[in-house]
Write an enzyme that holds these catalytic residues in place. Structure first.
Site, PDB file in Angstrom:
ATOM      1  N   ASN A   6       0.857  -1.189   0.000  1.00  0.00           N
ATOM      2  CA  ASN A   6       0.000   0.000   0.000  1.00  0.00           C
ATOM      3  C   ASN A   6       0.894   1.240   0.000  1.00  0.00           C
ATOM      4  OD1 ASN A   6      -1.897   1.962   0.411  1.00  0.00           O
ATOM      5  ND2 ASN A   6      -2.497   1.295   2.477  1.00  0.00           N
ATOM      6  N   LYS A   8       0.165   4.259  -0.327  1.00  0.00           N
ATOM      7  CA  LYS A   8      -0.454   5.465   0.238  1.00  0.00           C
ATOM      8  C   LYS A   8      -0.047   6.672  -0.624  1.00  0.00           C
ATOM      9  CE  LYS A   8      -0.446   3.293   4.756  1.00  0.00           C
ATOM     10  NZ  LYS A   8      -0.580   3.473   6.190  1.00  0.00           N
ATOM     11  N   HIS A  91      -9.961   1.195   4.323  1.00  0.00           N
ATOM     12  CA  HIS A  91      -8.730   1.462   5.089  1.00  0.00           C
ATOM     13  C   HIS A  91      -9.022   2.506   6.168  1.00  0.00           C
ATOM     14  CE1 HIS A  91      -4.692   2.715   6.130  1.00  0.00           C
ATOM     15  NE2 HIS A  91      -4.275   1.587   5.586  1.00  0.00           N
ATOM     16  N   GLU A  93      -7.474   4.952   7.115  1.00  0.00           N
ATOM     17  CA  GLU A  93      -7.204   6.343   6.706  1.00  0.00           C
ATOM     18  C   GLU A  93      -8.337   6.893   5.820  1.00  0.00           C
ATOM     19  OE1 GLU A  93      -3.186   5.617   5.316  1.00  0.00           O
ATOM     20  OE2 GLU A  93      -2.593   5.251   7.391  1.00  0.00           O
ATOM     21  N   GLU A 161      -6.180  -4.868  10.274  1.00  0.00           N
ATOM     22  CA  GLU A 161      -5.216  -3.786  10.498  1.00  0.00           C
ATOM     23  C   GLU A 161      -5.613  -3.010  11.747  1.00  0.00           C
ATOM     24  OE1 GLU A 161      -2.878  -2.590   6.831  1.00  0.00           O
ATOM     25  OE2 GLU A 161      -4.635  -1.327   6.879  1.00  0.00           O
ATOM     26  N   GLY A 167       1.545   2.404  10.982  1.00  0.00           N
ATOM     27  CA  GLY A 167       2.474   3.525  10.857  1.00  0.00           C
ATOM     28  C   GLY A 167       3.456   3.650  12.010  1.00  0.00           C
ATOM     29  N   SER A 209       2.629  -1.835  10.681  1.00  0.00           N
ATOM     30  CA  SER A 209       4.030  -1.911  11.108  1.00  0.00           C
ATOM     31  C   SER A 209       4.678  -3.267  10.826  1.00  0.00           C
ATOM     32  CB  SER A 209       4.157  -1.555  12.593  1.00  0.00           C
ATOM     33  OG  SER A 209       3.705  -0.227  12.785  1.00  0.00           O
TER      34      SER A 209
HETATM   35  P1  PGA Z   1       2.221   0.552   7.773  1.00  0.00           P
HETATM   36  O1  PGA Z   1       0.797   0.706   7.075  1.00  0.00           O
HETATM   37  O2  PGA Z   1       2.843  -0.724   7.237  1.00  0.00           O
HETATM   38  O3  PGA Z   1       2.983   1.775   7.374  1.00  0.00           O
HETATM   39  O4  PGA Z   1       1.956   0.454   9.247  1.00  0.00           O
HETATM   40  C1  PGA Z   1      -0.038  -0.388   6.845  1.00  0.00           C
HETATM   41  C2  PGA Z   1      -1.340   0.096   6.266  1.00  0.00           C
HETATM   42  O5  PGA Z   1      -1.855   1.133   6.734  1.00  0.00           O
HETATM   43  O6  PGA Z   1      -1.892  -0.511   5.328  1.00  0.00           O
END
Ligand code: PGA
Length: 247
Positions: A6, A8, A91, A93, A161, A167, A209
């Site tokens: 992903n 982002k 997601h 976000e 998640e 993050g 993470s």
């Molecule tokens: P991250 O994000 O690996 O940076 O924690 C995962 C995600 O939000 O899909």
């Protein structure tokens, strides 16, 4: 293993996108599992147009609309035409910017209607000692897929998640035992939502993470079918080392 990268908004130019794509194609040739890249839309279009490799593409989201006078929206149909075969939906976000359960259910059905395999993200904000996070995950999953037909429900990939783990760094990610518990739990909930069908074929991924330091441990005993990886997927040196841990 299914590995979904992903991107982002971490990748903003075609030079960087090209580097990660090339590294991913090399990885795919080594049989390192199925690699799915989720770039920002214009980069997805550019990369997918010249893709002859087994690397697949995912939309990071799809519109809840089906086209027409909707400035700025990118529909599931457009993503499918551009070469995506998966779509990340729900997601955290996107939920933070207004995606409700009803909107997510709409998006799932648009993705399915255009042949995109949805990767539905679910996960609690925090863990409490009393196990309320389990009920939260059950409800979030149920509300998203209940409006779909049983056949459609069976096509959805679940990405667990937990918001508290997104993050951060490997030390803040979930541990293998807690992950194993949640994967089992999600399989049980899916089995209840797929009457008469086996939940064994519903893929369950983990995201939050995931790094070179923890991916092998998380894969080893948790029963997950793959990972949704954010930050560690956008460095063309780190991503291949992470994926190689899974061989
Ligand atoms: P991250 O994000 O690996 O940076 O924690 C995962 C995600 O939000 O899909």
């Amino acid at each position: 293993m299914l590995i979904v990268a992903n991107w982002k908004a971490y990748v903003e130019d075609s030079a960087k996108a090209g580097k990660i794509f090339s590294a991913s194609k090399r990885l795919a040739k080594t049989g390192a599992g199925t690699i799915v890249l989720a770039p920002p839309a214009p980069l997805l279009g550019a990369l997918a147009a010249r893709n002859k490799s087994p690397v697949a593409f995912a939309a990071q989201d799809v519109s809840a609309t089906t086209g027409g006078a909707k400035t700025g929206e990118i529909t599931a149909q457009t993503y499918a035409a551009a070469g995506a075969t998966y779509a990340i939906i729900g997601h955290s976000e996107r939920r933070a910017t207004g995606d409700t359960d009803a909107i997510i259910a709409e998006k799932l059905s648009h993705a399915l209607a255009h042949g995109l395999t949805p990767i539905l993200c679910i996960g609690e904000k925090e863990r409490d000692g009393g196990g309320r996070y389990l009920a939260f995950v059950r409800e979030e999953l149920t509300r998203a897929i209940e409006p779909l037909t049983p056949k459609e429900r069976g096509k959805i990939i679940i990405a667990y998640e937990p918001i508290w783990a997104i993050g951060k760094t490997a030390e803040n990610a979930i541990g293998p035992n807690d992950l194993a518990e949640m994967v089992l739990y999600i399989r049980k909930v899916i089995a209840e939502l797929l009457p008469g069908r086996s939940s064994l074929h519903s893929l369950v991924l983990y995201g939050g993470s995931v790094e070179v330091a923890n991916v092998r441990m998380l894969a080893a005993s948790s029963g997950v079918d793959g990972f949704l990886i954010g930050r560690a997927s956008v460095d063309p040196n780190i991503f291949p080392s992470l994926v190689k841990q899974l061989r």
